[in-house]
Design a protein around this motif. Structure first.
Motif, PDB file in Angstrom:
ATOM      1  N   PRO A  81       0.828  -1.210   0.000  1.00 20.39           N
ATOM      2  CA  PRO A  81       0.000   0.000   0.000  1.00 20.39           C
ATOM      3  C   PRO A  81       0.864   1.263   0.000  1.00 20.39           C
ATOM      4  CG  PRO A  81      -0.812  -1.572   1.625  1.00 20.39           C
ATOM      5  CD  PRO A  81       0.494  -2.103   1.123  1.00 20.39           C
ATOM      6  N   CYS A  82       0.548   2.165  -0.886  1.00 17.67           N
ATOM      7  CA  CYS A  82       1.268   3.434  -1.007  1.00 17.67           C
ATOM      8  C   CYS A  82       0.372   4.508  -0.404  1.00 17.67           C
ATOM      9  CB  CYS A  82       1.574   3.725  -2.479  1.00 17.67           C
ATOM     10  SG  CYS A  82       2.453   5.277  -2.734  1.00 17.67           S
ATOM     11  N   THR A  83       0.603   4.801   0.854  1.00 16.84           N
ATOM     12  CA  THR A  83      -0.191   5.834   1.511  1.00 16.84           C
ATOM     13  C   THR A  83       0.372   7.204   1.152  1.00 16.84           C
ATOM     14  OG1 THR A  83       1.156   5.769   3.512  1.00 16.84           O
ATOM     15  CG2 THR A  83      -0.771   4.314   3.444  1.00 16.84           C
ATOM     16  N   PRO A  84      -0.456   8.230   1.158  1.00 19.96           N
ATOM     17  CA  PRO A  84       0.052   9.578   0.890  1.00 19.96           C
ATOM     18  C   PRO A  84       1.117   9.963   1.920  1.00 19.96           C
ATOM     19  CG  PRO A  84      -2.343   9.547   0.777  1.00 19.96           C
ATOM     20  CD  PRO A  84      -1.919   8.221   1.344  1.00 19.96           C
ATOM     21  N   CYS A  85       2.126  10.704   1.482  1.00 12.99           N
ATOM     22  CA  CYS A  85       3.154  11.187   2.400  1.00 12.99           C
ATOM     23  C   CYS A  85       2.535  12.200   3.366  1.00 12.99           C
ATOM     24  CB  CYS A  85       4.316  11.803   1.622  1.00 12.99           C
ATOM     25  SG  CYS A  85       3.961  13.424   0.881  1.00 12.99           S
ATOM     26  N   SER A 116      -9.763   6.171   6.191  1.00 12.34           N
ATOM     27  CA  SER A 116     -10.300   7.527   6.137  1.00 12.34           C
ATOM     28  C   SER A 116      -9.114   8.477   6.311  1.00 12.34           C
ATOM     29  CB  SER A 116     -11.317   7.755   7.256  1.00 12.34           C
ATOM     30  OG  SER A 116     -10.672   7.765   8.511  1.00 12.34           O
ATOM     31  N   LEU A 117      -9.298   9.712   5.909  1.00 17.41           N
ATOM     32  CA  LEU A 117      -8.237  10.690   6.090  1.00 17.41           C
ATOM     33  C   LEU A 117      -7.933  10.868   7.575  1.00 17.41           C
ATOM     34  CD1 LEU A 117      -6.244  12.653   4.869  1.00 17.41           C
ATOM     35  CD2 LEU A 117      -8.074  14.360   4.764  1.00 17.41           C
ATOM     36  N   SER A 118      -8.954  10.780   8.431  1.00 18.37           N
ATOM     37  CA  SER A 118      -8.700  10.916   9.873  1.00 18.37           C
ATOM     38  C   SER A 118      -7.877   9.748  10.418  1.00 18.37           C
ATOM     39  CB  SER A 118     -10.005  11.076  10.652  1.00 18.37           C
ATOM     40  OG  SER A 118     -10.800   9.932  10.557  1.00 18.37           O
ATOM     41  N   ASP A 119      -7.967   8.569   9.775  1.00 18.69           N
ATOM     42  CA  ASP A 119      -7.091   7.453  10.163  1.00 18.69           C
ATOM     43  C   ASP A 119      -5.641   7.783   9.818  1.00 18.69           C
ATOM     44  OD1 ASP A 119      -9.198   5.806  11.052  1.00 18.69           O
ATOM     45  OD2 ASP A 119      -9.398   4.833   9.095  1.00 18.69           O
ATOM     46  N   LEU A 120      -5.443   8.406   8.662  1.00 16.29           N
ATOM     47  CA  LEU A 120      -4.092   8.722   8.188  1.00 16.29           C
ATOM     48  C   LEU A 120      -3.530   9.993   8.819  1.00 16.29           C
ATOM     49  CD1 LEU A 120      -4.602   7.992   4.388  1.00 16.29           C
ATOM     50  CD2 LEU A 120      -3.423   6.553   6.058  1.00 16.29           C
ATOM     51  N   LEU A 121      -4.421  10.899   9.241  1.00 20.01           N
ATOM     52  CA  LEU A 121      -3.997  12.181   9.796  1.00 20.01           C
ATOM     53  C   LEU A 121      -4.896  12.513  10.991  1.00 20.01           C
ATOM     54  CD1 LEU A 121      -1.974  14.530   9.229  1.00 20.01           C
ATOM     55  CD2 LEU A 121      -3.828  15.630   7.953  1.00 20.01           C
ATOM     56  N   PRO A 122      -4.678  11.818  12.118  1.00 21.59           N
ATOM     57  CA  PRO A 122      -5.552  12.038  13.276  1.00 21.59           C
ATOM     58  C   PRO A 122      -5.361  13.437  13.864  1.00 21.59           C
ATOM     59  CG  PRO A 122      -3.734  10.579  13.860  1.00 21.59           C
ATOM     60  CD  PRO A 122      -3.638  10.816  12.373  1.00 21.59           C
ATOM     61  N   ASP A 123      -6.423  13.946  14.450  1.00 25.36           N
ATOM     62  CA  ASP A 123      -6.380  15.252  15.114  1.00 25.36           C
ATOM     63  C   ASP A 123      -5.824  16.334  14.192  1.00 25.36           C
ATOM     64  OD1 ASP A 123      -7.306  14.016  17.498  1.00 25.36           O
ATOM     65  OD2 ASP A 123      -5.248  13.383  17.935  1.00 25.36           O
ATOM     66  N   SER A 124      -6.304  16.315  12.956  1.00 30.34           N
ATOM     67  CA  SER A 124      -5.748  17.199  11.932  1.00 30.34           C
ATOM     68  C   SER A 124      -6.117  18.669  12.136  1.00 30.34           C
ATOM     69  CB  SER A 124      -6.217  16.751  10.549  1.00 30.34           C
ATOM     70  OG  SER A 124      -7.617  16.931  10.430  1.00 30.34           O
TER      71      SER A 124
END
Length: 131
Positions: A81-85, A116-124
């Protein structure tokens, strides 16, 4: 064809256009905004910090078309998996809600990971924080 499959196909096509002569790691992205699909690919540069990520290219195309809301996105890289940087996660947050669906697929179009974006960037930190 489903909306997700059309995004996957667009991301795969974008990956084929990537310019990655140094890392040999091609990335393609497709996102949907207001029913339109926008894609981008990574573009490397001999001066490494000057390259651009696939997400940034797709977001730029979306903004140029007058759109500002990412509804769903597909990222295709390699077999893992290639997640966003980190920087792209913040770029996605500028135009996407915390529940934005992010799908990572392999070069054959198989879904490897969905977050979800919140999984990848929590407390954004997002635009709403600036009032």
């Amino acid at each position: 064809m489903s909306d997700l499959q059309s995004l996957i196909n667009a991301a795969l096509a974008a990956r084929e256009k990537a310019y990655a002569p140094y890392s040999k790691f091609s990335v393609g992205v497709a996102l949907r905004s207001a029913g339109q699909v926008f894609s981008g690919c990574n573009v490397e540069n001999a001066a490494y910090p000057l390259g651009s990520c696939a997400e940034a290219g797709a977001i730029s195309a979306m903004v140029m078309a007058g759109q500002a809301n990412i509804e769903e996105i597909v990222v295709v890289g390699g077999e893992m998996p290639c997640t966003p940087c980190g920087g792209c996660r913040q770029k996605l947050r500028e135009f996407g809600a915390p529940d934005l669906k992010v799908h990572m697929v392999n070069p054959r179009g198989d879904i490897l990971l969905q977050r979800s974006l919140s999984d990848l960037l929590p407390d954004s930190f997002g635009p709403e924080h600036l009032g």
